[in-house]
Motif scaffolding. Structure first.
Motif, PDB file in Angstrom:
ATOM      1  N   HIS A   1      42.018  58.196  48.263  1.00 42.53           N
ATOM      2  CA  HIS A   1      42.976  58.323  47.169  1.00 42.53           C
ATOM      3  C   HIS A   1      42.729  57.183  46.177  1.00 42.53           C
ATOM      4  O   HIS A   1      43.048  56.022  46.468  1.00 42.53           O
ATOM      5  CB  HIS A   1      44.415  58.244  47.696  1.00 42.53           C
ATOM      6  N   HIS A   2      42.151  57.516  45.026  1.00 41.36           N
ATOM      7  CA  HIS A   2      41.890  56.507  44.002  1.00 41.36           C
ATOM      8  C   HIS A   2      43.165  56.275  43.201  1.00 41.36           C
ATOM      9  O   HIS A   2      43.672  57.185  42.546  1.00 41.36           O
ATOM     10  CB  HIS A   2      40.756  56.957  43.083  1.00 41.36           C
ATOM     11  N   LEU A   3      43.679  55.067  43.259  1.00 39.12           N
ATOM     12  CA  LEU A   3      44.905  54.745  42.542  1.00 39.12           C
ATOM     13  C   LEU A   3      44.617  54.524  41.061  1.00 39.12           C
ATOM     14  O   LEU A   3      43.489  54.169  40.689  1.00 39.12           O
ATOM     15  CB  LEU A   3      45.544  53.493  43.128  1.00 39.12           C
ATOM     16  N   PRO A   4      45.614  54.742  40.201  1.00 33.96           N
ATOM     17  CA  PRO A   4      45.412  54.469  38.769  1.00 33.96           C
ATOM     18  C   PRO A   4      44.940  53.038  38.525  1.00 33.96           C
ATOM     19  O   PRO A   4      45.293  52.112  39.264  1.00 33.96           O
ATOM     20  CB  PRO A   4      46.808  54.698  38.175  1.00 33.96           C
ATOM     21  N   THR A   5      44.150  52.872  37.489  1.00 29.49           N
ATOM     22  CA  THR A   5      43.581  51.567  37.158  1.00 29.49           C
ATOM     23  C   THR A   5      44.664  50.595  36.707  1.00 29.49           C
ATOM     24  O   THR A   5      45.577  50.959  35.962  1.00 29.49           O
ATOM     25  CB  THR A   5      42.534  51.717  36.034  1.00 29.49           C
ATOM     26  N   VAL A   6      44.568  49.369  37.204  1.00 22.98           N
ATOM     27  CA  VAL A   6      45.438  48.305  36.714  1.00 22.98           C
ATOM     28  C   VAL A   6      44.576  47.290  35.976  1.00 22.98           C
ATOM     29  O   VAL A   6      43.375  47.163  36.238  1.00 22.98           O
ATOM     30  CB  VAL A   6      46.211  47.620  37.866  1.00 22.98           C
ATOM     31  N   THR A   7      45.183  46.577  35.027  1.00 24.82           N
ATOM     32  CA  THR A   7      44.456  45.605  34.220  1.00 24.82           C
ATOM     33  C   THR A   7      44.881  44.205  34.600  1.00 24.82           C
ATOM     34  O   THR A   7      46.079  43.887  34.604  1.00 24.82           O
ATOM     35  CB  THR A   7      44.726  45.832  32.720  1.00 24.82           C
ATOM     36  N   LEU A   8      43.916  43.365  34.938  1.00 24.03           N
ATOM     37  CA  LEU A   8      44.216  41.989  35.331  1.00 24.03           C
ATOM     38  C   LEU A   8      44.681  41.180  34.130  1.00 24.03           C
ATOM     39  O   LEU A   8      44.179  41.354  33.008  1.00 24.03           O
ATOM     40  CB  LEU A   8      42.978  41.331  35.939  1.00 24.03           C
ATOM     41  N   SER A   9      45.621  40.280  34.385  1.00 25.81           N
ATOM     42  CA  SER A   9      46.155  39.439  33.316  1.00 25.81           C
ATOM     43  C   SER A   9      45.303  38.200  33.091  1.00 25.81           C
ATOM     44  O   SER A   9      45.480  37.486  32.115  1.00 25.81           O
ATOM     45  CB  SER A   9      47.591  39.014  33.654  1.00 25.81           C
ATOM     46  N   THR A  10      44.375  37.924  34.029  1.00 25.92           N
ATOM     47  CA  THR A  10      43.524  36.743  33.908  1.00 25.92           C
ATOM     48  C   THR A  10      42.064  37.096  34.200  1.00 25.92           C
ATOM     49  O   THR A  10      41.783  38.014  34.976  1.00 25.92           O
ATOM     50  CB  THR A  10      43.979  35.630  34.874  1.00 25.92           C
ATOM     51  N   THR A  11      41.161  36.396  33.564  1.00 25.46           N
ATOM     52  CA  THR A  11      39.730  36.596  33.820  1.00 25.46           C
ATOM     53  C   THR A  11      39.094  35.338  34.409  1.00 25.46           C
ATOM     54  O   THR A  11      37.896  35.285  34.626  1.00 25.46           O
ATOM     55  CB  THR A  11      38.990  36.965  32.519  1.00 25.46           C
ATOM     56  N   THR A  12      39.914  34.323  34.658  1.00 22.11           N
ATOM     57  CA  THR A  12      39.407  33.084  35.257  1.00 22.11           C
ATOM     58  C   THR A  12      40.211  32.760  36.513  1.00 22.11           C
ATOM     59  O   THR A  12      41.407  33.032  36.585  1.00 22.11           O
ATOM     60  CB  THR A  12      39.523  31.900  34.277  1.00 22.11           C
ATOM     61  N   ALA A  13      39.536  32.187  37.488  1.00 20.24           N
ATOM     62  CA  ALA A  13      40.192  31.798  38.737  1.00 20.24           C
ATOM     63  C   ALA A  13      39.267  30.865  39.498  1.00 20.24           C
ATOM     64  O   ALA A  13      38.054  30.819  39.266  1.00 20.24           O
ATOM     65  CB  ALA A  13      40.521  33.019  39.583  1.00 20.24           C
ATOM     66  N   THR A  14      39.852  30.113  40.440  1.00 23.52           N
ATOM     67  CA  THR A  14      39.059  29.214  41.283  1.00 23.52           C
ATOM     68  C   THR A  14      38.363  29.980  42.397  1.00 23.52           C
ATOM     69  O   THR A  14      37.265  29.630  42.817  1.00 23.52           O
ATOM     70  CB  THR A  14      39.971  28.137  41.901  1.00 23.52           C
ATOM     71  N   HIS A  15      39.017  31.047  42.890  1.00 17.68           N
ATOM     72  CA  HIS A  15      38.509  31.822  44.013  1.00 17.68           C
ATOM     73  C   HIS A  15      38.441  33.300  43.637  1.00 17.68           C
ATOM     74  O   HIS A  15      39.340  33.804  42.941  1.00 17.68           O
ATOM     75  CB  HIS A  15      39.421  31.673  45.239  1.00 17.68           C
ATOM     76  N   HIS A  16      37.412  34.001  44.117  1.00 14.08           N
ATOM     77  CA  HIS A  16      37.345  35.432  43.832  1.00 14.08           C
ATOM     78  C   HIS A  16      38.496  36.190  44.478  1.00 14.08           C
ATOM     79  O   HIS A  16      38.901  37.251  44.006  1.00 14.08           O
ATOM     80  CB  HIS A  16      35.992  36.009  44.272  1.00 14.08           C
ATOM     81  N   GLU A  17      39.063  35.637  45.569  1.00 14.40           N
ATOM     82  CA  GLU A  17      40.199  36.283  46.227  1.00 14.40           C
ATOM     83  C   GLU A  17      41.406  36.380  45.298  1.00 14.40           C
ATOM     84  O   GLU A  17      42.248  37.279  45.448  1.00 14.40           O
ATOM     85  CB  GLU A  17      40.603  35.512  47.491  1.00 14.40           C
ATOM     86  N   THR A  18      41.504  35.468  44.316  1.00 13.51           N
ATOM     87  CA  THR A  18      42.629  35.500  43.370  1.00 13.51           C
ATOM     88  C   THR A  18      42.647  36.811  42.601  1.00 13.51           C
ATOM     89  O   THR A  18      43.712  37.393  42.370  1.00 13.51           O
ATOM     90  CB  THR A  18      42.538  34.302  42.400  1.00 13.51           C
ATOM     91  N   PHE A  19      41.473  37.298  42.205  1.00 10.42           N
ATOM     92  CA  PHE A  19      41.397  38.576  41.495  1.00 10.42           C
ATOM     93  C   PHE A  19      41.853  39.726  42.394  1.00 10.42           C
ATOM     94  O   PHE A  19      42.568  40.633  41.958  1.00 10.42           O
ATOM     95  CB  PHE A  19      39.962  38.832  41.017  1.00 10.42           C
ATOM     96  N   ILE A  20      41.438  39.678  43.659  1.00 13.67           N
ATOM     97  CA  ILE A  20      41.839  40.720  44.610  1.00 13.67           C
ATOM     98  C   ILE A  20      43.355  40.744  44.767  1.00 13.67           C
ATOM     99  O   ILE A  20      43.999  41.805  44.685  1.00 13.67           O
ATOM    100  CB  ILE A  20      41.168  40.491  45.980  1.00 13.67           C
ATOM    101  N   LEU A  21      43.946  39.577  44.977  1.00 14.33           N
ATOM    102  CA  LEU A  21      45.388  39.487  45.192  1.00 14.33           C
ATOM    103  C   LEU A  21      46.165  39.962  43.972  1.00 14.33           C
ATOM    104  O   LEU A  21      47.224  40.581  44.098  1.00 14.33           O
ATOM    105  CB  LEU A  21      45.776  38.060  45.556  1.00 14.33           C
ATOM    106  N   GLU A  22      45.646  39.683  42.775  1.00 14.71           N
ATOM    107  CA  GLU A  22      46.308  40.135  41.552  1.00 14.71           C
ATOM    108  C   GLU A  22      46.275  41.655  41.435  1.00 14.71           C
ATOM    109  O   GLU A  22      47.281  42.293  41.098  1.00 14.71           O
ATOM    110  CB  GLU A  22      45.638  39.472  40.337  1.00 14.71           C
ATOM    111  N   VAL A  23      45.132  42.251  41.727  1.00 15.20           N
ATOM    112  CA  VAL A  23      45.034  43.717  41.722  1.00 15.20           C
ATOM    113  C   VAL A  23      46.027  44.324  42.707  1.00 15.20           C
ATOM    114  O   VAL A  23      46.726  45.305  42.389  1.00 15.20           O
ATOM    115  CB  VAL A  23      43.595  44.161  42.079  1.00 15.20           C
ATOM    116  N   LEU A  24      46.107  43.762  43.888  1.00 13.97           N
ATOM    117  CA  LEU A  24      46.980  44.314  44.925  1.00 13.97           C
ATOM    118  C   LEU A  24      48.459  44.145  44.563  1.00 13.97           C
ATOM    119  O   LEU A  24      49.279  45.025  44.849  1.00 13.97           O
ATOM    120  CB  LEU A  24      46.670  43.659  46.274  1.00 13.97           C
ATOM    121  N   ARG A  25      48.796  43.046  43.914  1.00 19.26           N
ATOM    122  CA  ARG A  25      50.182  42.844  43.459  1.00 19.26           C
ATOM    123  C   ARG A  25      50.560  43.906  42.427  1.00 19.26           C
ATOM    124  O   ARG A  25      51.623  44.535  42.506  1.00 19.26           O
ATOM    125  CB  ARG A  25      50.341  41.440  42.862  1.00 19.26           C
ATOM    126  N   LEU A  26      49.661  44.128  41.470  1.00 19.74           N
ATOM    127  CA  LEU A  26      49.931  45.114  40.418  1.00 19.74           C
ATOM    128  C   LEU A  26      49.929  46.546  40.951  1.00 19.74           C
ATOM    129  O   LEU A  26      50.561  47.436  40.376  1.00 19.74           O
ATOM    130  CB  LEU A  26      48.885  44.976  39.302  1.00 19.74           C
TER     131      LEU A  26
END
Length: 482
Positions: free
Chosen positions: A66-91
């Protein structure tokens, strides 16, 4: 209604593969199940999922993506790549809720298996009255440190990166603060705060599923099961169902150029391995995200040349950002500009350098492969264990430094690649550890233990083994209470 199990993986290829392999086992155990895998937006392009998902869908019609609708990240910079993952999952959390409600209209959902990175979804399962299980894609040793994180947090006001003394974590050998999971090192970092919250929530799950097997980590598994890692709460039942690894070694999850030979599509690197003596080749590969600076690549090359050992080395371009991992599409590296002058020519009789990608499972299981220099990612570690290949441990990100300590000190399946304080590894160290793995008495003992653990892994997965027994208990736990 038909019974269903929902799986909620982190939207990254390594975590997805692990849960898909679990899905296959569940279908083997209970073919009537309908498996639903929820796929949030990919936070970055470390590996192309489309081909992989299409192949699974064609072969296993009971596994539905099940492909969920696309979400857009509010940031393009982070110290860890996991930060991007966590942001996607929150949204994606409201989208997950909608999908669970939609599935529940047609199926009876017996449980949801949630990747530990997706623990923010645990509250949705509680709200919708769906039994929830946390899935640990790494080892039980990581789980011990993760469950014990809230206790450590209360014991100190320091960040782990600033703690000089060894940490005392139940079930684990002594760990330096800097050997903790990379996003855990700074207690003021958003990633740390998120993981701390997840660790506090995890004991609320109905069970914890771990991609490991009992013989590999017996002591720490017992320690967790005895409740010593969650001293102020109950520990959910533990289900050790591994090793779950990619069954098809040629499954391509990213770009690359281990070219097919002209004689029927066999990758060139495998044809080259066919011409090498038994257990003579050291394989160097660092996962879907691992990258090195140009200076480090030259040191590796120099160390390999001096070692005199045969080698197969997967090389990528140096990182282009401060995160230092491959979260953007990778172009073919220019080997002549990255490696020392004349290196390829001087080593062509005993070495092969491959650009970007190689079929790792097949290489590890090839009779010519005698050692593996690895970043200690858990999928790669299990693939080596199942192939009986000894390791040189060179961690780069995530929980890999913790994995190295366990592999070297507890499991005794690896030599440690030692780096300077800034993480740089010298040519002398590369030479020493590669030669040590292949020629020394210690390397011989590690090789013997690796072969024994290969047999133990097979026994664990055979009928009546510890992992099928654990899987059976997991499925039994889904039955509705009378």
């Amino acid at each position: 209604m038909e019974e269903a199990i929902v799986l909620y993986p982190s939207p990254t290829i390594g975590h997805l593969i692990s849960l898909v392999e679990l899905s296959k086992l569940l279908l083997n155990h209970k073919s009537s199940l309908s498996i639903h895998i929820l796929l949030p937006t990919e936070p970055y392009s470390a590996g192309k999922m489309d081909t992989y998902i299409a192949a699974i869908s064609a072969t296993y019609p009971s596994i539905k993506f099940h492909h969920l609708p696309t979400v857009t990240l509010s940031t393009t910079t982070a110290t860890h790549h996991e930060t991007f993952i966590l942001e996607v999952l929150r949204l994606s959390k409201p989208l997950i809720r909608e999908q669970l409600l939609s599935i529940s209209k047609k199926y009876t959902i017996r449980g949801i298996i949630i990747d530990f990175l997706c623990t923010s979804g645990l509250s949705l399962a509680t709200e919708l009255n769906i039994p929830a299980y946390i899935y640990i894609t790494s080892c039980a040793s990581f789980l011990a440190s993760y469950l014990y994180l809230p206790t450590l947090h209360e014991k100190t006001t320091k960040s782990f990166r600033d703690i000089k003394e060894f940490l005392d974590i139940p079930g684990l050998p002594p760990l330096r603060g800097t050997d903790m999971v990379k996003p855990f090192l700074d207690r003021d970092d958003d990633a740390y705060i998120n993981f701390l919250d997840f660790a506090i929530q995890t004991p609320q799950a109905k069970g914890i599923i771990v991609n490991t097997f009992e013989v590999l980590e017996s002591e720490v598994i017992k320690t967790i099961s005895d409740g010593l890692c969650v001293p102020n709460n109950c520990t959910p039942p533990l289900f050790c169902v591994g090793p779950l690894i990619l069954a098809d070694g040629r499954q391509r999850t990213g770009g690359g150029s281990c070219k097919s030979s002209s004689d029927g599509g066999v990758p060139e690197c495998l044809t080259w391995l066919d011409s090498q003596p038994s257990q003579s080749v050291v394989f160097l590969c660092f996962g879907s995200l691992g990258l090195f600076s140009k200076e480090q690549l030259k040191e590796i090359a120099t160390g390999l040349e001096r070692s005199g050992q045969r080698f197969l080395w997967v090389v990528r371009n140096p990182p282009a950002d401060n995160i230092g991992v491959a979260i953007t599409p990778q172009s073919d590296p220019d080997l002549d500009s990255l490696l020392p002058d004349g290196f390829l020519e001087r080593t062509k009789e005993r070495g092969l350098v491959v650009k970007l990608w190689a079929p790792q499972v097949e290489i590890l299981n090839h009779s010519s492969t005698g050692g593996f220099v690895t970043h200690c990612g858990w999928n790669s570690t299990l693939e080596a264990v199942c192939a009986g290949v000894p390791l040189v441990a060179w961690p780069l990100y995530a929980e890999q430094r913790l994995n190295r300590v366990v592999l070297v000190e507890e499991m005794k399946l690896a030599l440690s690649m030692n780096e300077s304080e800034d993480g740089f590894v010298s040519a002398d160290e590369v030479e020493k550890k590669v030669r040590g793995l292949m020629e020394s008495e210690e390397g011989k003992l590690i090789r013997e233990r690796a072969i024994a653990m290969k047999n133990a892994a097979k026994a664990a997965m055979d009928e009546g083994g510890s992992s099928p027994v654990a899987l059976s208990k997991l499925v039994q736990s889904w039955k509705p209470e009378k």
